[in-house]
Design a protein around this motif. Structure first.
Motif, mmCIF file in Angstrom:
data_model
loop_
_atom_site.group_PDB
_atom_site.id
_atom_site.type_symbol
_atom_site.label_atom_id
_atom_site.label_comp_id
_atom_site.label_asym_id
_atom_site.label_seq_id
_atom_site.Cartn_x
_atom_site.Cartn_y
_atom_site.Cartn_z
ATOM 1 N N ARG A 24 23.534 -11.686 29.393
ATOM 2 C CA ARG A 24 22.982 -13.007 29.115
ATOM 3 C C ARG A 24 21.464 -13.005 29.260
ATOM 4 N NH1 ARG A 24 25.814 -17.725 29.476
ATOM 5 N NH2 ARG A 24 24.152 -18.657 30.724
ATOM 6 N N ARG A 25 20.973 -12.314 30.291
ATOM 7 C CA ARG A 25 19.532 -12.250 30.528
ATOM 8 C C ARG A 25 18.820 -11.500 29.405
ATOM 9 N NH1 ARG A 25 20.018 -10.616 35.152
ATOM 10 N NH2 ARG A 25 19.644 -8.376 34.898
ATOM 11 N N ILE A 26 19.408 -10.408 28.958
ATOM 12 C CA ILE A 26 18.812 -9.630 27.865
ATOM 13 C C ILE A 26 18.813 -10.442 26.573
ATOM 14 C CG2 ILE A 26 19.138 -7.612 26.387
ATOM 15 C CD1 ILE A 26 20.206 -6.125 28.832
ATOM 16 N N THR A 27 19.928 -11.147 26.314
ATOM 17 C CA THR A 27 20.022 -11.969 25.100
ATOM 18 C C THR A 27 18.991 -13.083 25.109
ATOM 19 O OG1 THR A 27 22.408 -11.531 24.974
ATOM 20 C CG2 THR A 27 21.561 -13.388 23.690
ATOM 21 N N ALA A 28 18.861 -13.759 26.257
ATOM 22 C CA ALA A 28 17.899 -14.850 26.365
ATOM 23 C C ALA A 28 16.466 -14.350 26.207
ATOM 24 C CB ALA A 28 18.060 -15.561 27.709
ATOM 25 N N THR A 29 16.147 -13.231 26.869
ATOM 26 C CA THR A 29 14.789 -12.669 26.789
ATOM 27 C C THR A 29 14.461 -12.220 25.374
ATOM 28 O OG1 THR A 29 14.947 -11.915 29.089
ATOM 29 C CG2 THR A 29 13.238 -10.922 27.720
ATOM 30 N N SER A 30 15.424 -11.542 24.744
ATOM 31 C CA SER A 30 15.209 -11.049 23.375
ATOM 32 C C SER A 30 15.034 -12.215 22.400
ATOM 33 C CB SER A 30 16.383 -10.176 22.934
ATOM 34 O OG SER A 30 16.531 -9.066 23.784
ATOM 35 N N SER A 31 15.851 -13.251 22.569
ATOM 36 C CA SER A 31 15.758 -14.410 21.678
ATOM 37 C C SER A 31 14.429 -15.124 21.856
ATOM 38 C CB SER A 31 16.904 -15.387 21.968
ATOM 39 O OG SER A 31 18.148 -14.780 21.709
ATOM 40 N N ARG A 32 13.989 -15.251 23.129
ATOM 41 C CA ARG A 32 12.704 -15.911 23.391
ATOM 42 C C ARG A 32 11.565 -15.118 22.764
ATOM 43 N NH1 ARG A 32 13.010 -15.728 28.367
ATOM 44 N NH2 ARG A 32 14.114 -17.697 28.675
ATOM 45 N N TRP A 33 11.578 -13.792 22.942
ATOM 46 C CA TRP A 33 10.530 -12.927 22.382
ATOM 47 C C TRP A 33 10.530 -13.028 20.861
ATOM 48 C CZ3 TRP A 33 10.362 -8.904 18.954
ATOM 49 C CH2 TRP A 33 9.197 -8.139 18.949
ATOM 50 N N LEU A 34 11.728 -12.947 20.259
ATOM 51 C CA LEU A 34 11.838 -13.000 18.810
ATOM 52 C C LEU A 34 11.360 -14.345 18.278
ATOM 53 C CD1 LEU A 34 12.996 -11.232 16.459
ATOM 54 C CD2 LEU A 34 15.111 -12.520 16.700
#
Length: 217
Positions: A24-34
């Motif tokens: 969940r943390r990786i998905t949230a971070t990646s989505s925010r960066w993208l």
């Protein structure tokens, strides 16, 4: 005495919980960066399509920008009067019109009839149609320039703008789709705003559909 250890269910559940939390943390971070960086990269493109969407919807605002030029001239009669139409010098004719009359745009059509050749050029906000007599090489050209806003409108639609611009439109569409999807994913991680955010998105979609059904012929 049985010394066999029982499976540590609590440990397994904790490991699964940690893995799920990490995902969940990786998905949230990646989505925010993208979302952030794609938004910045596509800002100019989004602004362009937003503004030209407005100008496309109100072409009458800029109708007075169009100008029409009538051009006359003559070219080498040997280029057009050959009985064998396959030997008519198309390249020389096109280059002559470009160099002497400063005709712009891409060649869109070259037609040959018994008495004349007609050559059409198209570009964003621009068109030129030349009619050449096969008997004596005399030609007349109608050149239409529709103005700067018309150029932008045609670029928005991808009309007469070439393959490279079409590729740019495809890339822009993909980028804006990713921005939208990453924003949607981000709202799912904000518990306080998730329900309201999704509800507003659904309401917006329903309103668009209602307007379409009620007011679009």
């Amino acid at each position: 005495m049985n010394t066999e250890r029982k499976p540590n269910n609590r440990g397994n559940l904790q490991n699964k919980s940690k893995e799920k939390s990490k995902l969940r943390r990786i998905t949230a971070t990646s989505s925010r960066w993208l979302h952030i960086y794609l938004s910045m990269i596509s800002f100019a493109v989004l602004l362009f399509f937003a503004v030209t969407g407005l100008t496309l919807n109100h072409p009458d605002w800029f109708a007075d920008q169009q100008s029409t030029n009538e051009i006359k001239g003559n070219l080498n009669v040997n280029w057009v009067n050959n009985i064998d139409t396959s030997k008519i010098s198309k390249l020389e004719i096109v280059e002559h019109l470009r160099n002497k009359e400063k005709i712009k745009g891409a060649l869109s059509e070259f037609r040959i009839t018994e008495y004349e050749c007609s050559v059409s050029f198209k570009g964003p906000g621009y068109s030129a149609d030349a009619y050449i007599s096969r008997e004596d090489g005399v030609y007349s050209i109608t050149e239409i320039k529709s103005g700067f806003v018309a150029v932008l409108n045609d670029l928005h639609k991808g009309r007469d703008s070439g393959k490279n611009w079409a590729v740019l439109i495809d890339i822009s569409a993909i980028m804006m789709t990713l921005v939208s999807l990453s924003g949607l994913i981000l709202i799912l991680f904000i518990k306080k705003k998730r329900t309201n955010g999704l509800l507003i998105a659904v309401v917006g979609a329903i309103l668009c559909y209602i307007i379409y059904k009620l007011f679009v012929p």
